[in-house]
Structure formats: structure tokens, C-alpha cells
Design an enzyme around this catalytic site. Structure first.
Site, PDB file in Angstrom:
ATOM      1  N   LYS A 167       0.827  -1.110  -0.050  1.00 59.57           N
ATOM      2  CA  LYS A 167       0.000   0.013   0.098  1.00 59.57           C
ATOM      3  C   LYS A 167       0.821   1.292  -0.046  1.00 59.57           C
ATOM      4  O   LYS A 167       0.671   2.367  -0.722  1.00 59.57           O
ATOM      5  CB  LYS A 167      -0.873   0.062   1.214  1.00 59.57           C
ATOM      6  CG  LYS A 167      -1.929  -1.285   1.371  1.00 59.57           C
ATOM      7  CD  LYS A 167      -2.851  -1.268   2.348  1.00 59.57           C
ATOM      8  CE  LYS A 167      -2.008  -1.403   3.619  1.00 59.57           C
ATOM      9  NZ  LYS A 167      -1.475  -2.565   4.196  1.00 59.57           N
ATOM     10  N   ARG A 179      -9.943   0.941   8.525  1.00 54.16           N
ATOM     11  CA  ARG A 179      -9.330  -0.304   8.969  1.00 54.16           C
ATOM     12  C   ARG A 179     -10.655  -0.951   9.504  1.00 54.16           C
ATOM     13  O   ARG A 179     -10.265  -2.212   9.830  1.00 54.16           O
ATOM     14  CB  ARG A 179      -8.248  -0.222   9.887  1.00 54.16           C
ATOM     15  CG  ARG A 179      -7.015  -0.198   9.049  1.00 54.16           C
ATOM     16  CD  ARG A 179      -5.734  -0.575  10.117  1.00 54.16           C
ATOM     17  NE  ARG A 179      -4.916  -1.049   9.518  1.00 54.16           N
ATOM     18  CZ  ARG A 179      -3.565  -0.392   9.157  1.00 54.16           C
ATOM     19  NH1 ARG A 179      -3.510   0.681   9.546  1.00 54.16           N
ATOM     20  NH2 ARG A 179      -2.483  -0.804   8.466  1.00 54.16           N
ATOM     21  N   ARG A 226      11.330  -5.228   5.342  1.00 54.82           N
ATOM     22  CA  ARG A 226      10.859  -4.011   5.028  1.00 54.82           C
ATOM     23  C   ARG A 226      11.994  -2.891   5.864  1.00 54.82           C
ATOM     24  O   ARG A 226      12.328  -3.271   6.856  1.00 54.82           O
ATOM     25  CB  ARG A 226       9.703  -3.765   5.569  1.00 54.82           C
ATOM     26  CG  ARG A 226       9.347  -2.068   5.696  1.00 54.82           C
ATOM     27  CD  ARG A 226       7.651  -1.819   5.430  1.00 54.82           C
ATOM     28  NE  ARG A 226       7.056  -2.462   6.495  1.00 54.82           N
ATOM     29  CZ  ARG A 226       5.674  -2.451   6.240  1.00 54.82           C
ATOM     30  NH1 ARG A 226       4.951  -1.972   5.403  1.00 54.82           N
ATOM     31  NH2 ARG A 226       5.112  -3.190   7.248  1.00 54.82           N
ATOM     32  N   ARG A 266      10.998  -0.891  11.194  1.00 48.53           N
ATOM     33  CA  ARG A 266       9.871  -0.414  12.191  1.00 48.53           C
ATOM     34  C   ARG A 266       9.708  -1.254  13.440  1.00 48.53           C
ATOM     35  O   ARG A 266       9.869  -2.485  13.174  1.00 48.53           O
ATOM     36  CB  ARG A 266       8.496  -0.643  11.350  1.00 48.53           C
ATOM     37  CG  ARG A 266       8.166   0.686  10.619  1.00 48.53           C
ATOM     38  CD  ARG A 266       7.035   0.769   9.616  1.00 48.53           C
ATOM     39  NE  ARG A 266       5.947  -0.084  10.182  1.00 48.53           N
ATOM     40  CZ  ARG A 266       4.690  -0.165   9.424  1.00 48.53           C
ATOM     41  NH1 ARG A 266       4.593   0.274   8.318  1.00 48.53           N
ATOM     42  NH2 ARG A 266       3.784  -0.835   9.986  1.00 48.53           N
ATOM     43  N   ARG A 276      -0.758  -8.554  13.423  1.00 46.19           N
ATOM     44  CA  ARG A 276      -1.317  -7.704  12.608  1.00 46.19           C
ATOM     45  C   ARG A 276      -2.027  -8.438  11.516  1.00 46.19           C
ATOM     46  O   ARG A 276      -3.303  -7.707  11.045  1.00 46.19           O
ATOM     47  CB  ARG A 276      -0.324  -6.830  12.216  1.00 46.19           C
ATOM     48  CG  ARG A 276       0.131  -5.663  13.122  1.00 46.19           C
ATOM     49  CD  ARG A 276       1.533  -5.088  12.866  1.00 46.19           C
ATOM     50  NE  ARG A 276       1.704  -4.300  11.417  1.00 46.19           N
ATOM     51  CZ  ARG A 276       2.796  -4.369  10.991  1.00 46.19           C
ATOM     52  NH1 ARG A 276       3.871  -4.888  11.331  1.00 46.19           N
ATOM     53  NH2 ARG A 276       3.082  -3.506   9.680  1.00 46.19           N
TER      54      ARG A 276
END
Ligand code: ADP
Ligand code: ZN
Length: 223
Positions: A13, A88, A127, A160, A171
């Protein structure tokens, strides 16, 4: 053009949002990055929010609604926006529709970027984000020229805090339970486009651009 990006954490995203923003000159609004900067500010709101985020959970609807409301009234949002990380929950989606309706506006389209759960876990583990400009890289698929340094601004890359495997699993669970129903919410009103996110970044973007080109040729859209 007013767009929403849906998809599992790691689906792409943020990556696609940045590209759409650059192509169409509209802001890419990542509620995740707004929330991370609220946490970094160490305010009392930041501490409260961190309690949810660090466990891989969503922040309460009323906080998310406030954050988005504040952002969408800013000047750069007049010509449209791409929302990434919001809505969400179905409640947030209903809230967004109601807020737009009050302003005689509407959402044009929601993209659902689809990837498998193992791919999502793998991508989250690799990531890396730029501390300075927030752009997203990947250790294998989207590497920087110099290891650990952002190509765009020279900032330092970091991982992160919620990108660990155990938080990522939580998540994904939360996504399936609370956010996946939002996909159906938009599908029911004919505003959903699903894109196969399990392909190279440029291929996914090509798909997105084709859809948006068709959108723009409809006269009432973007008004
Ligand atoms: P999201 O915002 O949906 O959580 P990101 O845009 O941050 O996802 O992407 C997650 C990770 O996967 C990042 O490291 C990104 O560079 C990488 N990535 C994004 N899209 C692709 C893709 N199509 N192919 C391979 N890697 C991708
Ligand atoms: Zn940078």
C-alpha cells in the site's frame, strides 16, 4: 481523485501509494506514518496510541477518525487524496462515507492489493524505512544504491518497531478479522478493484494506472 488502499500489512500500500501520489500530484496519506510520528513525539496521546500499536492492534476508531479528519481538511487535500491504512474497520469506512457526503464528495475507488500471508510476513521482515522522508524499501526487492542509506534523501534506514515476525502475525490476524470486511463493504457498493500484489512493484503499478486512467475518463469523477 479520492482513493483508498486496502491489503494485508506488507501488501504494498505504501509503495503503490507513493507512486500514485507522484503520478497524479495528490497527497499519499498514510495513517500509519502519522501515528508513528505521534508516538515519536512522546505526547500523552503518543503513549496511549503506542500501547495499541506495539502489540499489533488497531487504535480505537474515535482516535483514527480524528487523525484522518484533521488531515483531510488541509489545503493539499482539495484536489483529492490517497488514503493508506484507513479505513481499517467497517465503522471507519461508514464514517468516511458520511463525512464525504456532508461535503458533497465521494470516494472514487478502493484498491484491494492482494498477497498471500507467507508473502506478507516475508516482506515485513525485509521492509526498511527512511527515517527522514519515510519512503519504504525492501532488502531484496527494492534495494538502495548504498546499503542502509535512502536513495532519495540520504536519510538513514531503519526497521519499524512493529515489523517483527510476532507483531506481524498479530497484525495479519487483526487485518483478517477487522479490516477484511471493509473489502466487502466497498465491493457491495461497486467501488472495489482487486489487484494481484504478488508481482513486481512496477507491474502492480501498471495495473493501478490503467484502472485510474479509466476512472479519469468518467466525467463526474474527481469533481
Ligand atoms: P504496506 O504499506 O501495505 O504495509 P509496503 O508498501 O510497506 O506495504 O510494502 C511492504 C514491503 O514489501 C516493503 O519492503 C516494500 O518495499 C516491499 N514491496 C512492496 N510491493 C512489493 C512488490 N510488488 N514486490 C515485492 N516487494 C514489494
Ligand atoms: Zn529518505
Amino acid at each position: 481523485m479520492r482513493l483508498v488502499l486496502l491489503g494485508l500489512p506488507g501488501a504494498g500500500k505504501g509503495t503503490q501509494g507513493e507512486r500514485i501520489a507522484a503520478e497524479y500530484s495528490i497527497p499519499h496519506i498514510s495513517t500509519g506514518s502519522i501515528i508513528r510520528s505521534v508516538i515519536a513525539s512522546k505526547s500523552s496521546l503518543g503513549m496511549e496510541v503506542n500501547g495499541y500499536i506495539s502489540k499489533g492492534n488497531l487504535i480505537p476508531d474515535h482516535l483514527a477518525v480524528d487523525i484522518v479528519r484533521e488531515r483531510l481538511v488541509q489545503d493539499d487535500c482539495q484536489g483529492g487524496w490517497i488514503l493508506d491504512g484507513y479505513p481499517r474497520t467497517v465503522k471507519q469506512a461508514e464514517n468516511l462515507d458520511a463525512a464525504l457526503q456532508r461535503e458533497a464528495m465521494a470516494l472514487d475507488l478502493a484498491f484491494d492489493i492482494r498477497i498471500s500471508e507467507p508473502e506478507a510476513i516475508g516482506r515485513i521482515a525485509q521492509r526498511r524505512m527512511c527515517r527522514q522522508c519515510g519512503i519504504t524499501y525492501h532488502l531484496t526487492y527494492y534495494r538502495t544504491q548504498v546499503e542502509g542509506i535512502c536513495d532519495r534523501c540520504g536519510g538513514e534506514l531503519y526497521r519499524r518497531a512493529d515489523d517483527t515476525e510476532s507483531t506481524a502475525r498479530q497484525r495479519l490476524k487483526v487485518y483478517m478479522l477487522q479490516t477484511h470486511p471493509v473489502v466487502h463493504y466497498y465491493a457491495q457498493s461497486g467501488r472495489l478493484y482487486s489487484v494481484d500484489g504478488d508481482r513486481p512493484i512496477d507491474d502492480v503499478f501498471q495495473d493501478v494506472k490503467e484502472v485510474l486512467a479509466n476512472l479519469q475518463s468518467i466525467p463526474c469523477v474527481g469533481s
